[in-house]
Structure formats: structure tokens, C-alpha cells
Design an enzyme around this catalytic site. Structure first.
Site, PDB file in Angstrom:
ATOM      1  N   ASP A 138       2.993  18.923  -1.803  1.00 24.83           N
ATOM      2  CA  ASP A 138       2.757  20.306  -2.174  1.00 24.83           C
ATOM      3  C   ASP A 138       1.260  20.629  -2.053  1.00 24.83           C
ATOM      4  OD1 ASP A 138       4.191  22.746  -3.576  1.00 24.83           O
ATOM      5  OD2 ASP A 138       2.394  22.381  -4.778  1.00 24.83           O
ATOM      6  N   ARG A 139       0.600  21.115  -3.107  1.00 29.10           N
ATOM      7  CA  ARG A 139      -0.833  21.453  -3.002  1.00 29.10           C
ATOM      8  C   ARG A 139      -1.668  20.230  -2.641  1.00 29.10           C
ATOM      9  NH1 ARG A 139      -0.328  26.468  -2.076  1.00 29.10           N
ATOM     10  NH2 ARG A 139      -2.564  26.788  -2.424  1.00 29.10           N
ATOM     11  N   ARG A 158      -1.612  19.837   0.983  1.00 27.65           N
ATOM     12  CA  ARG A 158      -2.499  20.791   1.669  1.00 27.65           C
ATOM     13  C   ARG A 158      -3.951  20.305   1.612  1.00 27.65           C
ATOM     14  NH1 ARG A 158       0.832  24.476   3.212  1.00 27.65           N
ATOM     15  NH2 ARG A 158       2.784  24.639   2.043  1.00 27.65           N
ATOM     16  N   HIS A 164      12.570  20.361  -3.473  1.00 27.78           N
ATOM     17  CA  HIS A 164      11.137  20.275  -3.192  1.00 27.78           C
ATOM     18  C   HIS A 164      10.497  18.982  -3.672  1.00 27.78           C
ATOM     19  CE1 HIS A 164       7.004  21.529  -2.758  1.00 27.78           C
ATOM     20  NE2 HIS A 164       6.795  21.605  -4.064  1.00 27.78           N
ATOM     21  N   TYR A 212      -4.322  29.028  -5.572  1.00 26.03           N
ATOM     22  CA  TYR A 212      -3.463  29.871  -4.744  1.00 26.03           C
ATOM     23  C   TYR A 212      -4.205  31.067  -4.168  1.00 26.03           C
ATOM     24  CZ  TYR A 212       0.766  27.231  -5.537  1.00 26.03           C
ATOM     25  OH  TYR A 212       1.715  26.226  -5.520  1.00 26.03           O
ATOM     26  N   HIS A 246       5.735  32.551  -6.235  1.00 26.40           N
ATOM     27  CA  HIS A 246       4.474  32.227  -6.912  1.00 26.40           C
ATOM     28  C   HIS A 246       3.282  32.303  -5.965  1.00 26.40           C
ATOM     29  CE1 HIS A 246       5.717  28.536  -5.002  1.00 26.40           C
ATOM     30  NE2 HIS A 246       4.588  27.950  -5.287  1.00 26.40           N
ATOM     31  N   TRP A 247       3.500  32.168  -4.663  1.00 21.84           N
ATOM     32  CA  TRP A 247       2.370  32.251  -3.722  1.00 21.84           C
ATOM     33  C   TRP A 247       1.671  33.606  -3.842  1.00 21.84           C
ATOM     34  CZ3 TRP A 247       1.411  29.474   1.335  1.00 21.84           C
ATOM     35  CH2 TRP A 247       1.782  28.134   1.245  1.00 21.84           C
TER      36      TRP A 247
END
Length: 296
Positions: A107-108, A111, A275, A214, A152-153
Site C-alpha cells: 500500500d503506501r 509507493r 487488499h 494522501y 479515501h484517496w
């Protein structure tokens, strides 16, 4: 949970402290694990012990998440871009005696991981990304399913302090809703892990940091993706994708194809889950990561 691991606190770039745990033989090949939203390093609880049999495993909280120091807030969100985060992890690993290392993120954290690999490719030996596609691609493909499934993005990227104040009203409920929505139907998180996520997410400074993450993701991270693509910037080392088929389907060629411009030596596999692949399909994830990182 995390038997044989010990707490660590290590300075990132500029002295900001990153906190987490480390386990495995000190002289084993180093492997850095980075978590996602809205979690902490605890998300690796079912995978890290298996990886520690062959690696020195370091699990760190992302900047501002969990118990790690939060970067300064600013109108341009610069300190929360993944390009700004990457040097923190490079510095932290170097301080631990690991100038080069293998890297996995979810996830984050994934990234942050692919940006680190792109910008500091000489530091990363192998790269594994869990349940993401490139940030710019996510925004480019936005549709009704995106708006509902990954609401949520857009919500977290709204100007401060709107999302912060909304979440602070009942952080447990917000976190519980998100993780239940993104996991496969019927999946139950480990009770200890779930409570660790809640405890961290109750902190106003963590909520603020995650929103900044975000906001950077909707602006600066998209820009750096586009810059990398335009410049032909790649990470040429071995790369592995693992994702939940409930999110991105099971078409390996499609998902790997989205990454080929950035990660030309990428392979991938879909797991029958939502996820949170490292928790929903922990044995399969541990096996895939162990096999991948064990390859010379």
C-alpha cells in the site's frame, strides 16, 4: 507476535526518528519492510518471522505513522512526498549498517518503496510491491468503482483540517470501516494487530500525517511518476508484484504491463483475497517473498 524481534529507533535524513522492529541474524542479507494505510509495521506480523529465517528483517513505521516522527506540515505537502520519504529509509538502513538492501512494501509503503528504488536504485537489490499499481495510473484510471472503493484517496487529500477533524470524531470507527471494506468478505484481523492499528490511529498527529501523505499522493507523487515516465527512469533490478484478485483481478499480464515502463524486470502473482495480502493470505505471501528474495 514477532518472536525474536526487538524494538529499534533509527535516525532518517535530518535526524527524524523512524521506529519499528528488527529480527533475524545480524549478518544475514538485509530486508526492509514498509507497511500501508491505516496500519503500522505490525501488519507484517504473520510474514516477517518466516522472512527472518533467511534475512535480517527491519520493519519500520512510515514517517508520521505509528511511532515514527512526523515530518513538518506545509502547504505544498513536500515532506510527505514519496521522493522526500525515500532518503529517510536510505539513511536509516545505512545507519543500521546496510548501505544496500532488499525492499518490500504494501500500500503506501509500496509507493514509498518503488520511488526509493527508482531514485536510489544503487541501494536496492530486489523490490517487492504488494497490492498497488502506479500512483499516476490509479488517478488516470479513476472511475465510479475508484470513487466508491477507494473513496479515501479523494477524502484524505481534501484541505486541512477537514478530513482530520472528521476522523478525529471517531477514529476507531473510521479505521474499522476502511480495513473491513478493503479486506475480503469474512476476513477477521488478528486481535492484537487490530488493536495496535487502532492505538496508533487514535493519535491526532498520526491522523494529520496520514492525510498529508494522501495530499502529496494526489499532487507531488503523480508529478514524479510522470517525470519518471517521461525521462525513461527505471529500476532495472528484479521486481515482484503480489496483489489481491478481489481488487485488481487475476490478469497477470495486465497488472505487470502497467509496471513495465518503470520496472522492466517485473513478475507477479495474484492471490485470492482482498487488499491485505500479507494478513489475508500470509502463508502464500511469505512463501512468494521468501522464494523471491532467496534468489541470488
Amino acid at each position: 507476535m514477532f518472536e525474536g524481534f526487538k524494538p529499534i529507533a533509527v535516525a532518517g535524513e535530518g535526524g527524524a526518528m523512524l521506529r519499528g522492529i528488527a529480527g533475524g541474524a545480524p549478518d544475514a542479507p538485509p530486508l526492509l519492510l514498509l507497511h500501508g494505510y491505516p496500519q503500522t509495521h505490525v501488519m507484517w506480523h504473520a510474514v516477517a518471522p518466516a522472512l527472518a529465517e533467511t534475512h535480517r528483517v527491519i520493519c519500520l513505521d512510515l514517517p508520521g505513522y505509528g511511532n515514527s516522527d512526523a515530518p513538518p506540515l506545509s502547504d505544498d505537502h513536500a515532506a510527505y512526498s514519496k521522493r522526500a520519504w525515500a532518503p529517510h529509509f536510505v539513511a536509516a538502513m545505512a545507519a543500521l549498517g546496510h548501505p544496500t538492501f532488499a525492499l518490500a512494501g504494501h500500500d503506501r509503503g509500496a509507493r514509498a518503496a518503488y520511488r526509493l528504488a527508482l531514485d536510489h536504485g544503487d541501494r536496492v537489490t530486489r523490490l517487492a510491491l504488494l497490492d498497488i499499481i502506479p500512483t499516476a495510473t490509479m488517478w488516470d484510471m479513476a472511475n465510479a468503482n475508484f470513487a466508491i472503493g477507494t473513496f479515501h484517496w479523494g477524502f484524505l487529500a481534501q484541505p486541512a483540517p477537514f478530513p482530520e477533524k472528521m476522523i478525529e470524531g471517531d477514529p476507531d470507527r473510521f479505521l474499522d470501516y476502511c480495513i473491513a471494506k478493503w479486506a475480503a468478505d469474512g476476513f477477521t484481523f488478528d486481535t492484537t494487530a487490530h488493536e495496535a492499528y487502532r492505538a496508533a490511529f487514535r493519535k491526532p498527529q498520526v491522523i494529520a500525517a496520514t492525510c498529508e501523505d494522501y495530499r502529496a499522493g494526489a499532487t507531488l507523487d503523480v508529478e514524479t511518476d510522470r517525470q519518471s515516465l517521461a525521462a525513461g527512469q527505471t529500476f532495472d533490478g528484479p521486481s515482484l508484484l503480489i496483489w489481491g484478485s478481489h481488487n485488481f483481478g487475476a490478469d497477470t499480464d495486465l497488472i505487470c504491463g502497467l509496471w513495465k515502463p518503470l520496472l522492466p524486470n517485473v513478475t507477479g502473482t495474484a492471490l485470492d483475497c482482498g487488499h491485505f495480502v500479507a494478513e489475508e493470505k500470509s502463508a502464500d505471501t511469505a512463501r512468494a517473498l521468501t522464494d523471491f528474495f532467496a534468489t541470488p
